[in-house]
Each structure stands twice: as structure tokens, then as C-alpha cells.
Design an enzyme around this catalytic site. Sequence first.
Site, PDB file in Angstrom:
ATOM      1  N   ASP A  16       0.699  -1.125   0.089  1.00 61.24           N
ATOM      2  CA  ASP A  16       0.154  -0.008   0.014  1.00 61.24           C
ATOM      3  C   ASP A  16       0.863   1.229   0.001  1.00 61.24           C
ATOM      4  OD1 ASP A  16      -2.163  -1.832   0.154  1.00 61.24           O
ATOM      5  OD2 ASP A  16      -2.839  -1.327   2.108  1.00 61.24           O
ATOM      6  N   LYS A  43      -6.254  -7.364   0.735  1.00 61.22           N
ATOM      7  CA  LYS A  43      -7.439  -7.686   1.883  1.00 61.22           C
ATOM      8  C   LYS A  43      -7.280  -9.026   2.395  1.00 61.22           C
ATOM      9  CE  LYS A  43     -10.724  -4.882  -0.851  1.00 61.22           C
ATOM     10  NZ  LYS A  43     -10.633  -3.657   0.130  1.00 61.22           N
ATOM     11  N   ALA A  45      -4.059 -10.761   2.718  1.00 65.47           N
ATOM     12  CA  ALA A  45      -2.998 -10.863   3.737  1.00 65.47           C
ATOM     13  C   ALA A  45      -3.312  -9.785   4.981  1.00 65.47           C
ATOM     14  CB  ALA A  45      -1.971 -10.077   3.209  1.00 65.47           C
ATOM     15  N   ASN A  46      -3.945  -8.883   4.911  1.00 72.95           N
ATOM     16  CA  ASN A  46      -4.546  -8.042   5.914  1.00 72.95           C
ATOM     17  C   ASN A  46      -5.600  -9.040   6.990  1.00 72.95           C
ATOM     18  OD1 ASN A  46      -3.424  -6.041   4.744  1.00 72.95           O
ATOM     19  ND2 ASN A  46      -5.436  -4.888   4.307  1.00 72.95           N
ATOM     20  N   GLU A 144     -10.407  -9.947  -4.069  1.00 73.99           N
ATOM     21  CA  GLU A 144      -9.382  -9.606  -4.860  1.00 73.99           C
ATOM     22  C   GLU A 144      -8.615 -10.578  -5.620  1.00 73.99           C
ATOM     23  OE1 GLU A 144      -8.118  -5.183  -2.696  1.00 73.99           O
ATOM     24  OE2 GLU A 144      -6.992  -6.894  -2.249  1.00 73.99           O
ATOM     25  N   THR A 237     -20.877  -4.036   8.168  1.00 70.52           N
ATOM     26  CA  THR A 237     -20.293  -3.151   8.936  1.00 70.52           C
ATOM     27  C   THR A 237     -20.928  -1.912   8.813  1.00 70.52           C
ATOM     28  OG1 THR A 237     -18.622  -3.112   7.294  1.00 70.52           O
ATOM     29  CG2 THR A 237     -18.250  -4.732   9.332  1.00 70.52           C
ATOM     30  N   ASP A 269     -10.909  -5.435   6.993  1.00 68.63           N
ATOM     31  CA  ASP A 269     -10.107  -6.549   6.851  1.00 68.63           C
ATOM     32  C   ASP A 269      -9.901  -7.135   8.679  1.00 68.63           C
ATOM     33  OD1 ASP A 269     -10.005  -6.514   4.245  1.00 68.63           O
ATOM     34  OD2 ASP A 269      -8.351  -5.339   4.440  1.00 68.63           O
ATOM     35  N   ALA A 299      -7.789  -0.558  15.333  1.00 70.55           N
ATOM     36  CA  ALA A 299      -7.189  -0.557  13.963  1.00 70.55           C
ATOM     37  C   ALA A 299      -7.252   0.640  13.496  1.00 70.55           C
ATOM     38  CB  ALA A 299      -7.673  -1.739  13.056  1.00 70.55           C
ATOM     39  N   ARG A 302      -4.676   3.609  14.340  1.00 73.72           N
ATOM     40  CA  ARG A 302      -3.077   3.475  14.043  1.00 73.72           C
ATOM     41  C   ARG A 302      -3.269   3.583  12.233  1.00 73.72           C
ATOM     42  NH1 ARG A 302      -2.638  -2.227  17.624  1.00 73.72           N
ATOM     43  NH2 ARG A 302      -2.820  -0.987  19.669  1.00 73.72           N
TER      44      ARG A 302
HETATM   45  O1  RIB Z   1      -8.811  -3.607   2.618  1.00 76.44           O
HETATM   46  C1  RIB Z   1      -7.684  -2.485   2.394  1.00 76.44           C
HETATM   47  C2  RIB Z   1      -7.027  -3.140   1.607  1.00 76.44           C
HETATM   48  O2  RIB Z   1      -7.473  -2.994   0.241  1.00 76.44           O
HETATM   49  C3  RIB Z   1      -5.598  -2.388   1.213  1.00 76.44           C
HETATM   50  O3  RIB Z   1      -4.611  -2.887   2.118  1.00 76.44           O
HETATM   51  C4  RIB Z   1      -5.399  -2.443  -0.146  1.00 76.44           C
HETATM   52  O4  RIB Z   1      -4.202  -3.289  -0.480  1.00 76.44           O
HETATM   53  C5  RIB Z   1      -6.641  -2.999  -0.822  1.00 76.44           C
HETATM   54  O5  RIB Z   1      -6.280  -4.476  -1.145  1.00 76.44           O
END
Ligand code: RIB
Length: 318
Positions: A16, A43, A45-46, A144, A237, A269, A299, A302
Site C-alpha cells: 500500500d 485484503k 494478507a490483512n 481481490e 459493518t 479486513d 485498528a 493506527r
Molecule cells: O482493505 C484494504 C486493502 O484494500 C488495502 O490494504 C489495499 O491493499 C486493498 O487491497
Amino acid sequence: MSKAPKLVVVGSSNTDLVVNCDRLPQPGETVLGGTFGQYFGGKGANQAVAASRAGAEVIFVGACGYDEYGGKARAALKLEGVNLHYFRRLPGVPSGVAVIMVGGKRKENVIAVAGGANEELTVQMLEEAKGAIQKADAVVAQLESPPEVVAHAGALAREAEVPFLLNPAPADVVLEPDRASAARRKPTRQAWKQFFQNVSCLTLNETEAELITGQKDPKKAVAALRGYFKLPAAVITLGKKGCLVSDEEGEKTVKAPRVEPLDTVGAGDCFHGWLATGIAEGMSLQEAAEHAVLAASIAVTRAGAQPGMPWRHEVVGE
Ligand code: RIB
């Protein structure tokens, strides 16, 4: 928690590139005075990081390139304790990148994604993780990654009798596998309904709920998701207002604590990762949603999607 729940997260990894400014620019406008940050995102990995910090054992299924972004994204997930056995590096494609602006009083965001390797994840690659899915307590996905891979994740989860939690974000997608040649058109309600056939719980924000159901009012949208779309459970949400949950136990609003937001990127996420961990632990939907709301409200105070995810002790005090 007696035993860590096992989660398989199928999804994207991005880097990002974020500018945080006082207000979001209009098309054609330049806004000065922003600050820049580079964070690990995507999304999938988060949600993997959110779940890992929530106490789950997480296996991530995804793809990145052989470039520096991909290498660093992998290293960051490894440090978070996420299992990378099925996080493939693919030659000749760039890793995913998201260009993001954060601004305004509520620090809302706009995001443009160059998916790169995320778009090259295939059903065959996912099949390699079938054994892991069979041993999981929950399978998690977003949009995604190619929709046919997401649909297959649902089918494998159903076959293994494992809950499948889908976050249909972004919802502005083409569901047909022949996307490259197909004219870009919005999926019909019937196409979404078919796509959701293996979903145990759908988690989405108000914009996504309106795109899918055509209903602006979250109560009407949730009723449509449980009714027409036949979802066993749905969670919408509501940003600073918390969330609306609905399952066979009934419908309930879970309120969020008041916080001063700094960066809302990845808040959804965080919510989905925590919700999935709670459900995999055997919590009721409402209890899992209470944890997820608290986690997301931390979250947003931050900077950065992955670095901003709270740790278990910050949410549940253990
Ligand atoms: O949901 C947030 C995410 O959406 C970001 O981290 C960005 O990479 C997109 O995938």
C-alpha cells in the site's frame, strides 16, 4: 483460548502506497500537505494478519511476483507467524500494489489496486491446499482474487464441512471467468446468489451491501441477504456505528466505542479476520462480532493496514 483455531485465508497481498491528507481531492484537483507511508496490505494478507494476531493458526493461499514488493510482503507475513506454504511467487508478473488516499474528518479512504500476481492465482494452485482446508476450522476469502478461485474455495470448504466466510470486497467485480474478453457488466442478483451458494457467513460494508442487494438501508439489505440470497448468516459493518448481525438467533446491532480515527485502511479486513477467528473458536456470531468491532475500532486509530492490526490481549485482555 484452549486451542488455537486453524484458518485458511485465500486472498490478495499488496503493498500500500498511502498519502494521508486533510481532505480527499476531487477528480482533477491536487491537494497539498499530505504525509506518505508505505505499508503491507491486500485484503487477504490483512485478514491473515488480523486473524494471526487474534490468536489463530493461519495458512495463507495467494500469489506475488519475484520483485522487491513481493519479497518484503512475504517476509512480513512470516514475521506475523502466517504459514506461507501456499503463498506462491510467480515469475514474470509484478506483485500487487494499491495506491491509497486517506483524508477527511473520518479519515475515509479511496483505493486503486493493480492486482498483478493476485490475478494469476488459479483453481489448481488452490487445489494444492485442499488438505489444509480439510483440517481447517474456517476458510476465509475476499474478492481481490479471481472469482472462480474464490468460488472453488467455497466448494472445497463445503465438501470438508468447514465454515466458509466471504467478504465480497470489492463488490464491483465481474464474476464470469472469461473476464478478459467479457464486456464489463455488473453481476445480477441471481449471479450473486449462485456465487454465495457455499457461504456460511457474508461480511460486507454498506456500499457493498447496496451494490449486491440494491438496498441502501442496512436493515433491508440484511433481510435480503438472509431471504433472497439464502445466506445462513450475514454481517453488515456500519463504520463508527458498529455492525448489524443476522443469523438464526435473530438480528442485532453491535455498537462501536467512540474513537478518533487516524487511518481506516484495513478496518474491514481487521473485522473479518477477527470475526472468522471467533467463529472458528466456536463463538456465537454476536460474540465474534463484538470482538471484531472492538478490534476494528483499535485498528482505525493506527497507521497502515497490517501494522495497525490489534493483538489479542488488546481486545480480549488475555
Ligand atoms: O482493505 C484494504 C486493502 O484494500 C488495502 O490494504 C489495499 O491493499 C486493498 O487491497
